[in-house]
Write an enzyme that holds these catalytic residues in place. Sequence first.
Site, PDB file in Angstrom:
ATOM      1  CD  GLU A 132      20.711   4.063  20.943  1.00 16.52           C
ATOM      2  OE1 GLU A 132      20.055   4.816  21.680  1.00 16.52           O
ATOM      3  OE2 GLU A 132      20.421   2.874  20.763  1.00 16.52           O
ATOM      4  CE1 TYR A 182      20.824  -0.487  26.526  1.00 14.55           C
ATOM      5  CE2 TYR A 182      19.215  -2.248  26.399  1.00 14.55           C
ATOM      6  CZ  TYR A 182      19.617  -0.966  26.083  1.00 14.55           C
ATOM      7  OH  TYR A 182      18.800  -0.165  25.326  1.00 14.55           O
TER       8      TYR A 182
END
Length: 736
Positions: free
Chosen positions: A8, A297
């Site tokens: 991303e 994350y």
Amino acid sequence: MKHLIIVESPAKAKTIKNFLDKNYEVVASKGHVRDLSKFALGIKIDETGFTPNYVVDKDHKELVKQIIELSKKASITYIATDEDREGEAIGYHVACLIGGKLESYPRIVFHEITQNAILNVLKTPRKIDMFKVNAQQARRLLDRIVGFKLSSLIASKITKGLSAGRVQSAALKLVIDREKEIRPFKPLTYFTLDALFEPHLEAQLISYKGNKLKAQELIDEKKAQEIKNELEKESYIISSIIKKSKKSPTPPPFMTSTLQQSASSLLGFSPTKTMSIAQKLYEGVATPQGVMGVITYMRTDSLNIAKEALEEARAKILKDYGKDYLPPKAKVYSSKNKNAQEAHEAIRPTSIILEPNALKDYLKPEELKLYTLIYKRFLASQMQDALFESQSVVVACEKGEFKASGRKLLFDGHYKILGNDDKDKLLPNLKENDPIKLEKLESNAHVTEPPARYSEASLIKVLESLGIGRPSTYAPTISLLQNRDYIKVEKKQISALESAFKVIEILEKHFEEIVDSKFSASLEEELDNIAQNKADYQQVLKDFYYPFMDKIEAGKKNIISQKVHEKTGQSCPKCGGELVKKNSRYGEFIACNNYPKCKYIKQTENANDEAKQELCEKCGGEMVQKFSRNGAFLACNNYPECKNTKSLKNTPNAKETIEGVKCPECGGDIALKRSKKGSFYGCNNYPKCNFLSNHKPINKRCEKCHYLMSERIYRKKKAHECIQCKERVFLEEDNG
């Protein structure tokens, strides 16, 4: 032929590329490559169901072409977008644009960006999870339907620029409800009787003449004084002494909501700032071992910890603190959120070896603070509980009882790492039934406090407990409410602005389910069911859409317009109509009441201080501030009849420093600066801080990456644009 990996963010791509050999190419999608059309509902709705009309953003068109070309040359294209539903959907859209069967794209996910993690997931790819994708699509379509339809209705009934949304309105109602508790609050004075016994035992009256005193019960000052006078004459003994051992359990490692709460209370970081810094720590920063991700994350509602990480932490505790601080077994935590995605991990350091001190020369000060917070919390979560001894002493006479409480730390446990702000309160050595002398008795007045306003941290805690939104939406929701001018945050307190009361009043009356926390939570459960293949996303949309649209149509007829325009007493110079004051998302302005037949407008006297009392030297009109791609300038309000313009550089009242906007990098002031190449906005702390922007920064945050936004003209339309990711929002559109 190279293997292609699609992630991303560019920062993540750069970090991962360092771990792999020349056979791999890593490219970033820069977030969503396509989304629903911004200038319409973007959804086709008919008897067959709901069909989204996805459009590639103009800023992504060249990037998409590049990704398609790279994929054609690659032998394998890995989809490696983030592991949450949003990331799954981004990966799906990328695969669709490249073309071919979805099954042909191996999907890899990782909780941390380290070399071992990347190499391991390349060995165990899976397929794109269409259930997750459909859950995200359902959320996106639901939010667009609510935002687009409801915002349009609200704006038509109150004022342009207002909006409503499925999550934002439920969150806003919580703030409004708290304001409604605070505004009518009347402080109450009450009294306590506080005694000092020898040797130095402080105690408070808890019962009088056999009746227990409730909190804040004693409100009569005269009565309090009478009781004081009576009790001063009494003789006292130690009625009871109770000692108990109590544990202070180790706190679990962080998940998104608790990280935002702790960073707010301990570091003073806003949720947006916390997530921005955490993202950098996750995607890759410089370390003694090279560039790598130093935390796992950061968008998660899970408290799971990988076995290897637990073993690392336990070994570290044993080595540095000894066996007394190490529990017999690793501690396992589970989220209280029943919809938590337990396949994820909690937020932790990627390597316990990377102590904060080892990174102090590599990280920025705020990055180091957040990393230290995460590191210590994770390590402490695997330590022994702290142990206290609590003491309770009751001193009695014939007419009353006083109680004293104390606490003593017996074993510090996890406080060894986290510290303990609560000092011991030690009581003197006493024996039951021994007499004790009253040294002093006072009647003290207290005033009740109104309910506390939410802080960003406490609001997130409530949103999480009620099941409103998900980890990825907490910070953007608060930013959105600020950007819409529904709330303001001052000194860590959230207060509602008047426009918010009007919106919530309408929603409570005509769309009660939108602001009902139970309804929002039930929709989150439906989305979870879609992700787990327990519900059909088309059916979920259908069940919501048709009853909702019935209420929209009813609202158009039944909601009374609250638009009232203040008269100015002036006549329109174009048609002779009456000039009235109106509001838009840009602020207050004056317009002809014969609109749309007559479109004459001018700004109010107090708008644009830079142009105040500035008259056009050509026609005598008013010079007002306008914006172009090159920045702000002054123009005559009689345009197009008069085309006089003037540079703000030569305007006496021009402000160099932007009020109310701070540098997103260092917190310094931002000012308009000039060079040979033209004007730009930069940080006043240059050269220590290199922040700059070609467009004027504004006090709003990007809903995509949470960086600072700017205002600009793009293709003759006013827009807010993120200085970092270039996400653009046209101000004519309001999808909620």
